[in-house]
Design a protein around this motif. Structure first.
Motif, PDB file in Angstrom:
ATOM      1  N   UNK A 171       0.802  -1.218   0.000  1.00 12.15           N
ATOM      2  CA  UNK A 171       0.000   0.000   0.000  1.00 12.15           C
ATOM      3  C   UNK A 171       0.837   1.270   0.000  1.00 12.15           C
ATOM      4  N   UNK A 172       2.032   1.243   0.546  1.00 13.52           N
ATOM      5  CA  UNK A 172       2.796   2.468   0.748  1.00 13.52           C
ATOM      6  C   UNK A 172       3.989   2.618  -0.185  1.00 13.52           C
ATOM      7  N   UNK A 173       4.325   1.568  -0.934  1.00 11.94           N
ATOM      8  CA  UNK A 173       5.465   1.641  -1.846  1.00 11.94           C
ATOM      9  C   UNK A 173       5.011   2.080  -3.229  1.00 11.94           C
ATOM     10  N   UNK A 174       5.867   2.820  -3.907  1.00  9.15           N
ATOM     11  CA  UNK A 174       5.604   3.127  -5.313  1.00  9.15           C
ATOM     12  C   UNK A 174       5.750   1.870  -6.154  1.00  9.15           C
ATOM     13  N   UNK A 175       6.707   1.016  -5.789  1.00 11.90           N
ATOM     14  CA  UNK A 175       6.937  -0.244  -6.493  1.00 11.90           C
ATOM     15  C   UNK A 175       7.293  -1.305  -5.452  1.00 11.90           C
ATOM     16  N   UNK A 178      10.373  -3.728  -5.415  1.00 14.42           N
ATOM     17  CA  UNK A 178      11.723  -3.302  -5.062  1.00 14.42           C
ATOM     18  C   UNK A 178      12.099  -3.697  -3.631  1.00 14.42           C
ATOM     19  N   UNK A 179      11.106  -4.053  -2.837  1.00  9.17           N
ATOM     20  CA  UNK A 179      11.393  -4.592  -1.500  1.00  9.17           C
ATOM     21  C   UNK A 179      11.467  -6.102  -1.677  1.00  9.17           C
ATOM     22  N   UNK A 263       8.379   5.877  -2.890  1.00  5.49           N
ATOM     23  CA  UNK A 263       7.228   5.782  -2.020  1.00  5.49           C
ATOM     24  C   UNK A 263       7.689   5.867  -0.578  1.00  5.49           C
ATOM     25  N   UNK A 264       6.915   5.281   0.319  1.00  3.81           N
ATOM     26  CA  UNK A 264       7.233   5.398   1.741  1.00  3.81           C
ATOM     27  C   UNK A 264       8.546   4.713   2.107  1.00  3.81           C
ATOM     28  N   UNK A 265       8.857   3.594   1.454  1.00  2.20           N
ATOM     29  CA  UNK A 265      10.071   2.843   1.787  1.00  2.20           C
ATOM     30  C   UNK A 265      11.174   3.157   0.783  1.00  2.20           C
ATOM     31  N   UNK A 266      11.445   4.432   0.582  1.00  6.18           N
ATOM     32  CA  UNK A 266      12.292   4.820  -0.546  1.00  6.18           C
ATOM     33  C   UNK A 266      13.751   4.426  -0.356  1.00  6.18           C
TER      34      UNK A 266
END
Length: 283
Positions: A171-175, A178-179, A263-266
């Protein structure tokens, strides 16, 4: 790019803090604080991007991952532990970087201590600092309330850490891709034990006290330690509103920046760009 990671445990009073270090042992130090639901593992992409350019030290917050002992989630108490760690390791000229709840702790450090040259706060709202009250009214921030309930989130999440944490990555990542799977597994493992889960949720339970502490700091007067406030371009926030809140709270040397595509976890989504902005800020 592969990097050598050096692990150590540092005793600070009743705490044992797990520190993961990379880069030049004699280089300029950058101390990295993670947020929720993360551990020091979240910084490995930034550490790889930095290479041997500097000395990076990522810390598991108290009670999370391989750090033991508790501070009840208080960001001021985390800042005090970080301050003791800086002294124990003899770090000078350091840049303190915090993401999410780690960013709240980095801000508490900025307002309480002066043993670092500069501070970076990433992807977070700060308790008691505008637009804090507006964010609390946002229904999409429902987890702030749930995580503050005593015992209930531990009951719901225990044994389901990867699935629950994965929701926030989606919900919080742009992609979210990538995590990586490895990162998700390692960070869920940092909250595997009941006491580790509680340490994570205590970060939310302390928000009320954090807000009072930050209001007290603002009333005490301005601060001149340089602060860089970073968000991602894919986060739905008004960067100007956050900057205005920080200036109103007395932060006089403020820079802001945006991470393109973040996103949030950039720090995991765009680690090279995150490192570039931090390194430029450090000068």
């Amino acid at each position: 790019m592969s990097i050598e990671l050096r692990h150590r445990q540092v005793t600070i009073g009743e705490l044992s803090l797990h520190v993961v270090e990379s880069g030049d042992p004699e280089g300029r130090p950058f101390l990295l604080l993670h947020g929720w639901p993360e551990s020091s593992r979240t910084w490995q992409g930034v550490m790889a991007a930095a290479g041997d350019d500097a000395r990076l030290l990522a810390v598991d917050l108290p009670g999370i991952g391989r750090s033991t002992g508790g501070v009840g989630g208080s960001k001021r108490r985390i800042a005090a532990a970080v301050h003791a760690l800086i002294g124990r390791l003899g770090l000078t000229g350091a840049t303190l970087v915090g993401h999410d709840a780690g960013g709240m702790a980095a801000y508490a450090y900025l307002r309480t201590f002066d043993a670092v040259d500069r501070v970076v706060v990433m992807n977070t709202v700060l308790p008691g600092v505008a637009p804090w009250e507006q964010v609390l009214r946002n229904p999409y921030i429902w987890h702030f309330g749930l995580h503050a309930v005593p015992d209930l989130p531990e009951t719901l999440v225990d044994g389901r850490q990867e699935a629950y944490f994965g929701y926030f990555y989606r919900m919080l990542s742009a992609d979210p891709d990538r995590i990586t799977a490895d990162s998700r597994v390692e960070q869920a493992a940092a909250y595997r034990e009941p006491a580790q889960l509680t340490a994570g949720f205590d970060l939310y339970r302390a928000f009320g006290q954090d807000a009072r502490d930050n209001a007290e700091s603002a009333a005490a007067g301005p601060v001149d330690t340089p602060l860089l406030y970073l968000r991602g371009t894919r986060e739905p926030v008004d960067l100007d509103a956050y900057a205005a809140g920080l200036r109103a709270a007395g932060v006089r040397a403020l820079d802001t920046g945006l991470v393109d595509g973040g996103g949030h976890f950039m720090q995991e989504e765009q680690p090279a760009e995150v490192w570039r902005l931090i390194r430029e800020f450090a000068g």
